[in-house]
Structure formats: structure tokens, C-alpha cells
Design an enzyme around this catalytic site. Structure first.
Site, PDB file in Angstrom:
ATOM      1  N   SER A  12       8.194  -3.832  11.020  1.00 25.55           N
ATOM      2  CA  SER A  12       7.906  -3.527   9.622  1.00 25.55           C
ATOM      3  C   SER A  12       9.045  -2.702   9.037  1.00 25.55           C
ATOM      4  O   SER A  12       9.349  -1.606   9.522  1.00 25.55           O
ATOM      5  CB  SER A  12       6.608  -2.737   9.505  1.00 25.55           C
ATOM      6  OG  SER A  12       6.465  -2.211   8.201  1.00 25.55           O
ATOM      7  N   HIS A  37       8.541  -8.087   8.821  1.00 25.25           N
ATOM      8  CA  HIS A  37       7.288  -7.777   8.126  1.00 25.25           C
ATOM      9  C   HIS A  37       7.570  -6.839   6.960  1.00 25.25           C
ATOM     10  O   HIS A  37       8.202  -5.793   7.128  1.00 25.25           O
ATOM     11  CB  HIS A  37       6.325  -7.115   9.114  1.00 25.25           C
ATOM     12  CG  HIS A  37       4.959  -6.868   8.569  1.00 25.25           C
ATOM     13  ND1 HIS A  37       3.966  -7.837   8.550  1.00 25.25           N
ATOM     14  CD2 HIS A  37       4.393  -5.753   8.036  1.00 25.25           C
ATOM     15  CE1 HIS A  37       2.864  -7.319   8.031  1.00 25.25           C
ATOM     16  NE2 HIS A  37       3.091  -6.060   7.704  1.00 25.25           N
ATOM     17  N   ASP A  39       5.816  -4.617   4.074  1.00 22.39           N
ATOM     18  CA  ASP A  39       4.580  -3.988   3.608  1.00 22.39           C
ATOM     19  C   ASP A  39       4.711  -3.604   2.135  1.00 22.39           C
ATOM     20  O   ASP A  39       5.468  -2.698   1.784  1.00 22.39           O
ATOM     21  CB  ASP A  39       4.283  -2.737   4.430  1.00 22.39           C
ATOM     22  CG  ASP A  39       3.755  -3.067   5.814  1.00 22.39           C
ATOM     23  OD1 ASP A  39       2.808  -3.866   5.908  1.00 22.39           O
ATOM     24  OD2 ASP A  39       4.287  -2.530   6.798  1.00 22.39           O
ATOM     25  N   MET A  41       3.012  -2.011  -1.101  1.00 24.12           N
ATOM     26  CA  MET A  41       1.933  -1.083  -1.457  1.00 24.12           C
ATOM     27  C   MET A  41       2.063  -0.667  -2.917  1.00 24.12           C
ATOM     28  O   MET A  41       3.177  -0.502  -3.420  1.00 24.12           O
ATOM     29  CB  MET A  41       1.996   0.159  -0.563  1.00 24.12           C
ATOM     30  CG  MET A  41       1.975  -0.141   0.924  1.00 24.12           C
ATOM     31  SD  MET A  41       2.046   1.377   1.902  1.00 24.12           S
ATOM     32  CE  MET A  41       2.206   0.692   3.561  1.00 24.12           C
ATOM     33  N   HIS A  70       3.102  -8.685   3.414  1.00 21.14           N
ATOM     34  CA  HIS A  70       1.731  -8.161   3.484  1.00 21.14           C
ATOM     35  C   HIS A  70       1.448  -7.403   2.188  1.00 21.14           C
ATOM     36  O   HIS A  70       1.980  -6.317   1.968  1.00 21.14           O
ATOM     37  CB  HIS A  70       1.635  -7.245   4.708  1.00 21.14           C
ATOM     38  CG  HIS A  70       0.307  -6.591   4.880  1.00 21.14           C
ATOM     39  ND1 HIS A  70       0.112  -5.572   5.789  1.00 21.14           N
ATOM     40  CD2 HIS A  70      -0.897  -6.779   4.275  1.00 21.14           C
ATOM     41  CE1 HIS A  70      -1.139  -5.175   5.752  1.00 21.14           C
ATOM     42  NE2 HIS A  70      -1.772  -5.882   4.820  1.00 21.14           N
ATOM     43  N   MET A  72      -0.592  -5.151   0.082  1.00 16.10           N
ATOM     44  CA  MET A  72      -1.635  -4.123   0.020  1.00 16.10           C
ATOM     45  C   MET A  72      -1.724  -3.663  -1.424  1.00 16.10           C
ATOM     46  O   MET A  72      -1.379  -2.536  -1.784  1.00 16.10           O
ATOM     47  CB  MET A  72      -1.299  -2.970   0.977  1.00 16.10           C
ATOM     48  CG  MET A  72      -1.480  -3.352   2.434  1.00 16.10           C
ATOM     49  SD  MET A  72      -0.880  -2.099   3.586  1.00 16.10           S
ATOM     50  CE  MET A  72       0.807  -2.675   3.788  1.00 16.10           C
ATOM     51  N   MET A 141      -6.014  -4.893  10.674  1.00 18.18           N
ATOM     52  CA  MET A 141      -5.427  -3.566  10.528  1.00 18.18           C
ATOM     53  C   MET A 141      -5.996  -2.646  11.601  1.00 18.18           C
ATOM     54  O   MET A 141      -7.210  -2.465  11.699  1.00 18.18           O
ATOM     55  CB  MET A 141      -5.713  -2.988   9.141  1.00 18.18           C
ATOM     56  CG  MET A 141      -5.089  -3.747   7.983  1.00 18.18           C
ATOM     57  SD  MET A 141      -3.276  -3.785   8.052  1.00 18.18           S
ATOM     58  CE  MET A 141      -2.874  -2.031   8.008  1.00 18.18           C
ATOM     59  N   ASP A 177      -1.561  -4.971  12.909  1.00 11.98           N
ATOM     60  CA  ASP A 177      -0.692  -4.122  12.095  1.00 11.98           C
ATOM     61  C   ASP A 177      -1.186  -2.680  12.179  1.00 11.98           C
ATOM     62  O   ASP A 177      -2.252  -2.348  11.651  1.00 11.98           O
ATOM     63  CB  ASP A 177      -0.710  -4.602  10.644  1.00 11.98           C
ATOM     64  CG  ASP A 177       0.326  -3.896   9.775  1.00 11.98           C
ATOM     65  OD1 ASP A 177       0.945  -2.921  10.254  1.00 11.98           O
ATOM     66  OD2 ASP A 177       0.509  -4.319   8.618  1.00 11.98           O
TER      67      ASP A 177
END
Length: 227
Positions: A12, A37, A39, A41, A70, A72, A141, A177
């Protein structure tokens, strides 16, 4: 991409040097990363803000392989096309991020990208069974989403086992993750996972100028997962 349950390590970049994303992505791939990966957010669905489609588009030329994005964020649907255009190979959305996750998964697939479904530690596995025919991956998660460097939540191992049984012989990846280390990797793989997201455990001790530690850490996680 041909489906395979061979273990994949997906560092990540949340744990990378934000000022050197391009070099960091090249370094982890050169050192053995299978996926990269990302992330995303939003400071709303999770208590942190990272980056958006523009950053994904900027790093895409530096990634030779697979980019796993991913999301979020909530709402999700309005941003799917932008992340697809930014070069994501797989886009994951959270079951908890909106009332119409089936529609969200349809929207991801409509872009031609692979679709992932992410579930939080406090979410039961029951709702997933009705969505399995819509997904290429389920991301379990094993920390509460929002920050890197958290400790692995061991109660999620049973959830992984249940999910593996639910999937059966369908070509669906199980991604883990959060809190993946040489100690926890073999536990989640034994339960049925095949994609391991590792942030702090990979990037700790490495640098763009000396990326060898990334490779050492990736190799150690892979070795523990496949022992």
C-alpha cells in the site's frame, strides 16, 4: 488478467514517501511486488484524507503491473468513472459506503474494470453472499479503515474462513488489508486469502535511494505466507 490463487503481495503506497510516489511505485515492483495498492480516503467515510483520481493518473505511468484502487469514500458512484479513467485495474468499494452496493458494483463493471467489495471489521459476512456473482475480489479489512500502521484484528480470521467456503470454486480473490506482517500473513493465507496488502511492513526501512529493504520485506512476507 488470468485468475490465479497464487499469493500476491500488494504494498500500500499509503506508507510510501508521498513526495516520491513514482519512484516508490517503481521500486516496490522492481523488488517483487505483485500489485500496487492505492488507498483512497475522503475524510468523511474514514477519518483521514489521502488522494484522488489525479494522483492515480500521475502514478499510473510508473506502474508496470496491476493497480488496485481501494475507495474508502462515500458517496462512491460519482467517482467511479474518474478512477477508471485514471488507470485503475480493479476498483473496490465498501459495502458500508452507501445503500445500493449492487448498483455500485454494476457501475464499476460498466467501466470495464474489475470490481472489488470491501467490508469493515464490524460488518457481518451474510450480505456478501448475494453479491458474489458481481465481484472479482472481496477485501476483508483486518483493521478499522482510515490509517496505516494499525494492529491486526484477529477476530477477522474466522470471517475469512467463512468467506472462502462461500466463494467455493468461483474465480474470486480474497484480499486482506490491515496489519499484514510476517506473523499474520500465514494466518490469513491458511484461512483462504490470496492477496495481502502490506503498507508499513513493506516500506519500513526502505528508501528510494536504497529500495533493497522493500524487497527483503516483500520476500519475507511471501515466504511466511507460503511456508
Amino acid at each position: 488478467m488470468t485468475f490465479s490463487r497464487q499469493i500476491k503481495i500488494a504494498p500500500s503506497i499509503l506508507a510510501a514517501d508521498f513526495a516520491n510516489f513514482g519512484a516508490e511505485c517503481r521500486a516496490i515492483e522492481d523488488q517483487g511486488a505483485d500489485w500496487v495498492h492505492v488507498d483512497v480516503m475522503d475524510g468523511h467515510f474514514v477519518p483521514n484524507i489521502t488522494f484522488g483520481p489525479a494522483t492515480c493518473a500521475a502514478i499510473r505511468p510508473h506502474i508496470k503491473g496491476f493497480m488496485d484502487v481501494h475507495l474508502m469514500i462515500a458517496p462512491v458512484d460519482a467517482y467511479i468513472e474518474a478512477f477508471a479513467e485514471a488507470g485503475a485495474d480493479l476498483i473496490s468499494a465498501h459495502l458500508e459506503a452507501g445503500p445500493h452496493i449492487h448498483r455500485t458494483l454494476q457501475a464499476i463493471r460498466a467501466t470495464g474494470k474489475m470490481a472489488g467489495l470491501a467490508i469493515n471489521p464490524g460488518t457481518g459476512i451474510e450480505a456478501v453472499v448475494h453479491l458474489l456473482d458481481m465481484v472479482d475480489m472481496v477485501c476483508v479489512m483486518t483493521v478499522n479503515p482510515g490509517f496505516g500502521g494499525q494492529k491486526f484484528i484477529h477476530s477477522q480470521i474466522e470471517k475469512i474462513r467463512t468467506l472462502r467456503k462461500m466463494i467455493g470454486d468461483r474465480p474470486i480473490h480474497i484480499e486482506i488489508d490491515g496489519g499484514v506482517t510476517v506473523e499474520t500473513a500465514p494466518l490469513v493465507v491458511a484461512a483462504g486469502a490470496d492477496v495481502l496488502v502490506a503498507g508499513s511492513a513493506v516500506f519500513k526501512g526502505g528508501s528510494v535511494g536504497n529500495p533493497a529493504p522493500y524487497g527483503v520485506n516483500i520476500a519475507a512476507i511471501r515466504a511466511s505466507a507460503t511456508a
